[in-house]
Design an enzyme around this catalytic site. Sequence first.
Site, PDB file in Angstrom:
ATOM      1  N   GLY A   2       0.820  -1.131   0.033  1.00 13.80           N
ATOM      2  CA  GLY A   2      -0.163  -0.025   0.076  1.00 13.80           C
ATOM      3  C   GLY A   2       0.764   1.392   0.183  1.00 13.80           C
ATOM      4  O   GLY A   2       1.831   1.275  -0.499  1.00 13.80           O
ATOM      5  N   SER A   3       0.255   2.330   0.749  1.00 13.73           N
ATOM      6  CA  SER A   3       1.166   3.625   0.647  1.00 13.73           C
ATOM      7  C   SER A   3       2.193   3.750   1.619  1.00 13.73           C
ATOM      8  O   SER A   3       2.396   2.904   2.546  1.00 13.73           O
ATOM      9  CB  SER A   3       0.116   4.622   0.807  1.00 13.73           C
ATOM     10  N   LYS A  20       2.783   6.214   3.408  1.00 13.27           N
ATOM     11  CA  LYS A  20       2.232   6.712   4.835  1.00 13.27           C
ATOM     12  C   LYS A  20       1.592   5.623   5.798  1.00 13.27           C
ATOM     13  O   LYS A  20       2.268   5.678   6.966  1.00 13.27           O
ATOM     14  CB  LYS A  20       0.947   7.509   4.418  1.00 13.27           C
ATOM     15  N   VAL A  21       0.843   4.811   5.060  1.00 12.72           N
ATOM     16  CA  VAL A  21       0.283   3.582   5.905  1.00 12.72           C
ATOM     17  C   VAL A  21       1.407   2.489   6.503  1.00 12.72           C
ATOM     18  O   VAL A  21       1.556   2.143   7.401  1.00 12.72           O
ATOM     19  CB  VAL A  21      -0.967   3.030   5.258  1.00 12.72           C
ATOM     20  N   GLU A  52       5.784  -3.467   0.919  1.00 14.93           N
ATOM     21  CA  GLU A  52       5.721  -3.115  -0.746  1.00 14.93           C
ATOM     22  C   GLU A  52       5.103  -1.983  -0.812  1.00 14.93           C
ATOM     23  O   GLU A  52       3.645  -1.873  -0.841  1.00 14.93           O
ATOM     24  CB  GLU A  52       5.300  -4.356  -1.435  1.00 14.93           C
ATOM     25  N   CYS A  74       2.011   0.877  -8.607  1.00 19.21           N
ATOM     26  CA  CYS A  74       3.121   1.585  -7.778  1.00 19.21           C
ATOM     27  C   CYS A  74       4.280   1.498  -8.542  1.00 19.21           C
ATOM     28  O   CYS A  74       4.993   2.670  -8.394  1.00 19.21           O
ATOM     29  CB  CYS A  74       3.298   0.564  -6.386  1.00 19.21           C
TER      30      CYS A  74
END
Length: 486
Positions: free
Chosen positions: A232-233, A235-236, A254, A288
Amino acid sequence: MSSYFTDLAQQYIDGEWRPGTGSWDIIDFNPYDNEKLASITIATVDEVDAAYRAAERAQRQWAATNPYARRAVFEKALRLVEEREAEIGEAIVAELGGTRLKAAFELHLAKEFLREAVHLALAPEGRIIPSPVDGKENRVYRVPVGVVGVISPFNFPFLLSLKSVAPALALGNAVVLKPHQNTPIVGGTLVAKILEDAGLPGGLLNVVVTDIAEIGDAFIEHPVPKVISFTGSDKVGRHVATACAANFKRSVLELGGNSALVVLDDADVDYAVDAAVFSRFVHQGQVCMAANRVLVDRAVADEFTEKFVAKVSGLKVGDPRDPSTVIGPVINSSQADALSGVVEQALAEGATALVRGSVTDNLVEPSVLTGLPADSALLRQEVFGPVAFLVPFDGEEEAVRLVNDTPYGLSGAVHTGDVERGVNFAKQIDTGMFHVNDGTVHDEPIVPFGGEKHSGLGRLNGDTMLDAFTTQKWISVQHGRSGFPF
């Protein structure tokens, strides 16, 4: 509409299909026409706990199961995916707005990764290591970590769930999977259904469809899982890594990218245009590894720009069910709004729109922008959608500096008439993956996949799955008697 959306709109815990007990539902919408596909009552913290406890109970016997028997489950799962390919493809089109081409691409890769899971079941090997102590035998065993938590994204949900779930299971672990709220079926319960039908014993794979608004950090902080695999992102991902570290867990991350496709002065321009358009606009740019930035040497910039703009202008935008559609919808309205904001910000900063697409609901037409100021934050962040930034440069040295001027380091590509020039260029880029004379979007089952900087921690695929989902255990045997000082 596929029966998947009625049959699989449940939680899957301890081998049982059951409704969640939360006080609200996740509504699964088709992002193209906003048709309601399914309604799933969310899982609570108690159900997350039940899923992890079921995994913990089932795992020891599974780890002790002959790896040839474990392998057979993934051989059967592969056959089931092949048999159900048309249905799964329809579900990908419906749930995440993937085009026919994208669905076929995702299914092809999913099958390749299942084939690799078949091999991984037999991959762990032990070692005997010499000792300075007479009569001592040092055995190092490669053993499963136990239980793995997997959090998968919405863009390639079937592939990216299977990519962690199948290897973790093949290596003797149990898994709890939390799919993205926008893709709970394709990224979650469909994976469970295929493995259940392939003969995976109950409790080894559990799927909880839920939201952090309901469970907070319970999924990653739970005491049972030893590894959290998150896609995911950044930030998370930073939050996941922090929570894992605080709870002595390993995290495999990732994360996002801000990849560049670079066109040097000796490149085949027509080929570079094709590679750049695919790298930026495949699955609406929701990848991504997508080429956020297209860097072009000024010597070929005019020719490249003209051809790039012409090709982008001809991409068909619309219904993903139409085989001729190249650009379908983005995943939801907040993504569409964010992309409109990116284009407006770029223009406010002085950029020129060579192509400016309109936005209708979740359909975001491609935009091509150039002339962004060198210090624009947009050139350093991930843009998850069909917006391309063209950036001219003067010579290789400047190109290297521009490519590296981002907190991300996932993928990238360079186009040149001299392969070794391309390899030397690639060596100077701070990134986990880089491709010479190709696109930026690649994933292969046995090649290490992952990023540097804010693009992630660790690698997946091939032998790196052993590092991700197993641990090493030293057992020594003293033949004869040790001497002790007291």
